[in-house]
Enzyme design. Structure first.
Site, PDB file in Angstrom:
ATOM      1  N   LEU A   1       0.805  -1.222   0.000  1.00 15.20           N
ATOM      2  CA  LEU A   1       0.000   0.000   0.000  1.00 15.20           C
ATOM      3  C   LEU A   1       0.843   1.279   0.000  1.00 15.20           C
ATOM      4  O   LEU A   1       0.544   2.232  -0.708  1.00 15.20           O
ATOM      5  CB  LEU A   1      -0.941   0.013   1.207  1.00 15.20           C
ATOM      6  CG  LEU A   1      -2.241  -0.772   1.049  1.00 15.20           C
ATOM      7  CD1 LEU A   1      -2.963  -0.882   2.378  1.00 15.20           C
ATOM      8  CD2 LEU A   1      -3.140  -0.117   0.014  1.00 15.20           C
ATOM      9  N   HIS A   2       1.877   1.328   0.840  1.00 15.72           N
ATOM     10  CA  HIS A   2       2.731   2.523   0.940  1.00 15.72           C
ATOM     11  C   HIS A   2       1.872   3.780   1.073  1.00 15.72           C
ATOM     12  O   HIS A   2       2.019   4.748   0.308  1.00 15.72           O
ATOM     13  CB  HIS A   2       3.661   2.616  -0.270  1.00 15.72           C
ATOM     14  CG  HIS A   2       4.629   1.477  -0.377  1.00 15.72           C
ATOM     15  ND1 HIS A   2       5.687   1.315   0.503  1.00 15.72           N
ATOM     16  CD2 HIS A   2       4.688   0.438  -1.251  1.00 15.72           C
ATOM     17  CE1 HIS A   2       6.364   0.230   0.166  1.00 15.72           C
ATOM     18  NE2 HIS A   2       5.780  -0.329  -0.875  1.00 15.72           N
ATOM     19  N   LEU A   3       0.974   3.780   2.049  1.00 14.56           N
ATOM     20  CA  LEU A   3       0.022   4.882   2.193  1.00 14.56           C
ATOM     21  C   LEU A   3       0.687   6.223   2.498  1.00 14.56           C
ATOM     22  O   LEU A   3       0.136   7.277   2.170  1.00 14.56           O
ATOM     23  CB  LEU A   3      -0.995   4.555   3.291  1.00 14.56           C
ATOM     24  CG  LEU A   3      -2.019   3.471   2.941  1.00 14.56           C
ATOM     25  CD1 LEU A   3      -2.938   3.213   4.128  1.00 14.56           C
ATOM     26  CD2 LEU A   3      -2.830   3.862   1.712  1.00 14.56           C
TER      27      LEU A   3
ATOM     28  N   GLU B   1       4.206  -4.238   3.301  1.00 12.96           N
ATOM     29  CA  GLU B   1       5.458  -3.608   3.737  1.00 12.96           C
ATOM     30  C   GLU B   1       5.505  -3.304   5.230  1.00 12.96           C
ATOM     31  O   GLU B   1       6.557  -2.932   5.756  1.00 12.96           O
ATOM     32  CB  GLU B   1       5.722  -2.323   2.937  1.00 12.96           C
ATOM     33  CG  GLU B   1       4.834  -1.153   3.293  1.00 12.96           C
ATOM     34  CD  GLU B   1       3.518  -1.143   2.522  1.00 12.96           C
ATOM     35  OE1 GLU B   1       2.799  -0.128   2.629  1.00 12.96           O
ATOM     36  OE2 GLU B   1       3.213  -2.132   1.827  1.00 12.96           O
TER      37      GLU B   1
END
Length: 272
Positions: A92-94, A116
């Site tokens: 996602l790496h929000l 992650e």
């Protein structure tokens, strides 16, 4: 459980979240697997590979209608409409993603689990590590490609010729990405300089990468000094669950030689 595997829609993303063998194992345990048509094509898996292992080949909407949706990359805006009260597994790496994605996940009450951020009992990141290793290896390969004259690079080769090392590779970060980037560059025969924040790791890094690698403490002063004549710079900084800082300042970039290449793995960016 019903498990859906949508086709990735991000530009140049050819990976698929589940292999045919993975589908076979899930089906054997009593789960239903729905794979979007051509989802595995970019990875060399045909629809027939999935169907003969028990998965059903479906359209986009059906793949997203599952109890659990497994992807590789974060949903893009056209996919937000498919989010619902199900579980989503993906990178996602929000912290670096558009705010609209977080808002869409919350609005849909999606149970989003980011690969992650998943840790093991030793606080390691077992799902991120393999991708980080690949990214580290590829950063040097891609950087070397763009150093070529036909790609408007400075024309420097990273490699050993008759016992002499050519090309200077500066790796900022000594985690999984940095170690793999340094090992790849060292294996090619480049002069490798890797910067880390942990002095206690430095002797060990030399054993991993190669005795001829230069292991240095990551400080603005050290980076500024060695970036001036670097042919390739790889940004390999990780902050768990947050956007990684870019430690190479604009002033540092201005001191670099024309045609040098920067590959920032943490944000997926190439700067020539």
């Amino acid at each position: 459980m019903i498990i859906g595997v949508p086709k990735e829609t991000k530009d140049k993303e050819n990976r698929v979240a589940l292999t045919p063998d993975g589908a076979k194992q899930l089906v054997a345990k009593g789960h239903k697997v729905l794979v979007e048509k051509n989802a595995g094509a970019g990875s060399g898996f045909s629809d027939e590979d999935y169907s003969k292992n028990g998965a059903a080949i479906v359209d986009t909407e059906k793949a997203w209608s599952a109890d659990i949706v497994v992807k590789v990359k974060e949903p893009l805006e056209p996919e937000y409409k498919f989010l619902k009260k199900h579980i989503l597994f993906t990178y996602l790496h929000l912290a670096a993603a558009p705010k609209a994605l977080t808002e869409s996940l919350l609005k849909a009450e999606t149970g989003a689990i980011a690969y992650e951020t998943v840790e093991d009992s030793y606080n390691r990141l077992p799902l991120l590590a393999p991708m980080s290793a690949v990214a580290g290896n590829m950063s040097v390969t891609v950087g070397s490609y763009y150093l070529a004259k036909f790609n408007s690079g400075k024309g420097t080769m990273l490699g050993e010729v008759n016992g002499k090392l050519y090309g200077k590779a500066v790796i900022i970060g000594d985690g999984v990405v940095g170690r793999h980037a340094a090992k790849t560059a060292y294996g090619m025969g480049a002069n490798v300089f890797i910067f880390g924040r942990h002095e206690e790791r430095m002797d060990h890094l030399g054993d991993i990468i190669g005795k001829g690698a230069h292991i240095l403490l990551s400080t603005p002063e050290n980076i500024s000094e060695h970036i001036k004549d670097a042919d390739l710079v790889v940004g390999a900084v990780l902050v768990k669950g947050a956007k990684a800082p870019w430690v190479v300042t604009e002033e540092m970039v201005k001191t670099m030689q024309p045609g040098s290449v920067i590959v920032d793995v943490s944000i997926g960016c190439l700067i020539c």
